[in-house]
Design an enzyme around this catalytic site. Structure first.
Site, PDB file in Angstrom:
ATOM      1  N   ASP A 108     -15.303   2.318   6.785  1.00  0.00           N
ATOM      2  CA  ASP A 108     -14.299   3.279   6.306  1.00  0.00           C
ATOM      3  C   ASP A 108     -14.921   4.259   5.322  1.00  0.00           C
ATOM      4  O   ASP A 108     -14.611   5.449   5.345  1.00  0.00           O
ATOM      5  CB  ASP A 108     -13.112   2.564   5.659  1.00  0.00           C
ATOM      6  N   SER A 126      -7.891   3.328   8.989  1.00  0.00           N
ATOM      7  CA  SER A 126      -8.513   3.347   7.666  1.00  0.00           C
ATOM      8  C   SER A 126      -7.713   2.472   6.688  1.00  0.00           C
ATOM      9  O   SER A 126      -8.263   1.618   5.980  1.00  0.00           O
ATOM     10  CB  SER A 126      -8.577   4.803   7.176  1.00  0.00           C
ATOM     11  N   HIS A 128       0.856  -1.178   0.000  1.00  0.00           N
ATOM     12  CA  HIS A 128       0.000   0.000   0.000  1.00  0.00           C
ATOM     13  C   HIS A 128       0.891   1.225   0.000  1.00  0.00           C
ATOM     14  O   HIS A 128       1.923   1.263   0.672  1.00  0.00           O
ATOM     15  CB  HIS A 128      -0.877   0.012   1.255  1.00  0.00           C
ATOM     16  N   ARG A 186     -14.815  12.491   7.398  1.00  0.00           N
ATOM     17  CA  ARG A 186     -13.490  13.074   7.702  1.00  0.00           C
ATOM     18  C   ARG A 186     -13.107  14.095   6.641  1.00  0.00           C
ATOM     19  O   ARG A 186     -12.588  15.170   6.947  1.00  0.00           O
ATOM     20  CB  ARG A 186     -12.433  11.968   7.764  1.00  0.00           C
ATOM     21  N   LYS A 189      -8.494  -1.954   5.621  1.00  0.00           N
ATOM     22  CA  LYS A 189      -8.662  -2.391   4.229  1.00  0.00           C
ATOM     23  C   LYS A 189      -7.583  -3.413   3.839  1.00  0.00           C
ATOM     24  O   LYS A 189      -7.855  -4.382   3.141  1.00  0.00           O
ATOM     25  CB  LYS A 189      -8.635  -1.183   3.295  1.00  0.00           C
TER      26      LYS A 189
HETATM   27  N1  URA Z   1      -5.673   6.608   2.762  1.00  0.00           N
HETATM   28  C1  URA Z   1      -6.688   5.914   3.332  1.00  0.00           C
HETATM   29  O1  URA Z   1      -7.104   4.875   2.824  1.00  0.00           O
HETATM   30  N2  URA Z   1      -7.215   6.394   4.459  1.00  0.00           N
HETATM   31  C2  URA Z   1      -6.789   7.522   5.070  1.00  0.00           C
HETATM   32  O2  URA Z   1      -7.309   7.880   6.108  1.00  0.00           O
HETATM   33  C3  URA Z   1      -5.745   8.242   4.465  1.00  0.00           C
HETATM   34  C4  URA Z   1      -5.190   7.754   3.300  1.00  0.00           C
END
Ligand code: URA
Length: 447
Positions: free
Chosen positions: A163, A185, A84, A170, A189
């Site tokens: 999320d 977050s 990621h 957010r 995932k």
């Molecule tokens: N990427 C994400 O998936 N979530 C966040 O809060 C910030 C960057």
């Protein structure tokens, strides 16, 4: 006593540590709509102002993960690895490192996102390849990963629905910037994706949403600790994102650059980052001994195996592999416009955020989730920091959907270039690596 949203907001407002049950109550309320947005927003702001402990961040991740479907690590065959990136400009790393990992014998079943704002998303880039489908079901994703070793698809609606609900709030309430919220977050995932080894590329600098090394280190450690607690092997690499990565920023132009990099012909900065991230993936996934990951990554590029793996994945997902051999995947932008240097000198810096916004103006990005992107649009940087330039020489090429968009993008590109008379100081691309391995025998599933 039943839990009350107001009491939980007040406890966080007063700087108290929330229990796992209180956190679960809020996350469930956000996902199923039983807590109104104004209370979720107040709670998010209290979290941003008062912070969360590592234990709270873990409980938040766990609660978010439990809000939807997840792939059990046992469903994925072979040694699995995922990666990621916290988001950058020109960041097409997945398109290079995932095929390298698969070509080296690991299994990559990756769920990726779309671009929003000035940073791009892997899905939009992949969809620039004519015919390629990213809407795979979980069953299709797993079957392709087992057959080809590599599959990249969009996140399904069932994956971490909490999320989606929390992120939308957010974004609208200036509460994105908090390490626990960001870590939960991202990690919810990633954990839902099921890979046993996860490499995180944490971007730091002007073009990243984390601007300083200390904050990036804190975020990286938090994410590594969360993954380790759930039994995953983790590595985080802190890398600089001041300038755009490589030379291409957009969709088809980034695929073109990723393909060139897999042929061993990529720009030096981007090629180096890919070797580092892929090397971590190979070592963490067990496809290379410690300290040999980068060399093994280079080997699968040199033999052509990594590029062949990308072609195989493109074909499996309905795309035309031959488009990987063509400029801009065989697409043509409506307008091409060259931005030239106004003066003699040396490029001191190229502002990544402005170039990202220029690509978006040109048609490559979206302002709102519903917007469509022009796959042929983007910016190709001709000059980067340290390059000598003469007046009238090209700095960059804008590929745009219309003349108006080309003009607006060109203005941003001009503003992004700082030209002076002394070479800039070179900052290291890779700043730090933080690794974490779970103790032997740890369960792979959260509670
Ligand atoms: N990427 C994400 O998936 N979530 C966040 O809060 C910030 C960057």
């Amino acid at each position: 006593m039943p839990l009350s949203a107001v009491d939980i907001i007040a406890r966080k407002r007063d700087g108290l540590e929330l229990t796992a049950e209180e956190i679960r109550f809020f996350v469930r309320g956000a996902a199923d709509g039983s807590i109104p947005d104004y209370q979720i927003a107040a709670w998010l702001m209290a979290v941003v102002l008062r912070g969360m402990s590592a234990r709270e961040a873990y409980d938040l991740t766990d609660a978010m993960l439990s809000s939807g479907e997840r792939i059990s690590p046992d469903l994925l065959s072979g040694s699995t690895v995922d990666k990621h990136s916290t988001g950058g400009v020109g960041d097409k790393t997945t398109l290079v490192v995932a095929p390298i990992a698969a070509a080296a014998g690991l299994t990559v079943a990756k769920m990726s996102g779309r671009g929003l704002g000035h940073t791009g998303g892997t899905l939009d880039k992949l969809e620039a390849i004519p015919g390629l489908r990213t809407t795979l079901t979980v069953r299709e994703l797993l079957a392709q990963a087992a057959r080809v070793g590599l599959a990249i698809a969009g996140q399904t609606a069932e994956l971490v629905p909490a999320d989606r609900a929390l992120y939308a709030l957010r974004d609208a309430t200036a509460t994105v910037q908090n390490p626990a919220l960001i870590a939960a977050s991202i990690m919810s995932k990633k954990l839902a994706g099921g890979a046993r080894a996860i490499v995180l590329d944490v971007k730091v600098g002007r073009g990243a949403f984390v601007k300083d090394v200390e904050s990036a280190r804190e975020l990286a450690k938090l994410m590594v600790d969360i993954g380790v607690r759930v039994g995953r092997r983790m590595s985080a690499v802190l890398t600089r994102m001041d300038e755009p990565l490589g030379q291409a920023v957009g969709n088809a132009c980034e695929v073109e650059e990723a393909a060139a990099t897999l042929r061993g012909e990529g720009p030096p900065d981007f090629s180096r980052l890919c070797r580092v991230v892929a090397g971590e993936m190979l070592e963490l996934g067990g496809a290379a001994p410690a300290g040999q990951g980068e060399a093994r990554a280079q080997e699968v590029i040199a033999t052509g195996a990594a590029f062949a793996k990308l072609r195989e994945m493109v074909e499996a997902q309905g795309g035309q592999p031959r488009s990987l051999d063509q400029p801009l995947c065989g697409l043509r932008p409506a307008v091409e416009h060259v931005v030239v240097a106004p003066q003699q000198g040396i490029v001191i810096s190229v502002n990544a955020e402005l170039i990202g916004r220029a690509a978006m103006q040109a048609g490559a990005g979206r302002r709102r989730k519903e917007d469509t992107v022009d796959p042929a649009a983007g910016v190709r940087l001709v000059a980067k920091a340290g390059d000598q330039i003469a007046p009238g020489e090209p700095l960059a090429q804008v590929l745009a959907s219309s003349p108006e968009q080309a003009g607006a993008a060109a203005d941003l590109v001009k503003a992004a270039y700082r030209i002076g008379d002394r070479p800039p100081e070179r900052a290291a691309l890779v700043l730090e690596r933080i690794r974490g391995n779970p103790p032997q025998g740890r369960s792979d599933q959260p509670r």
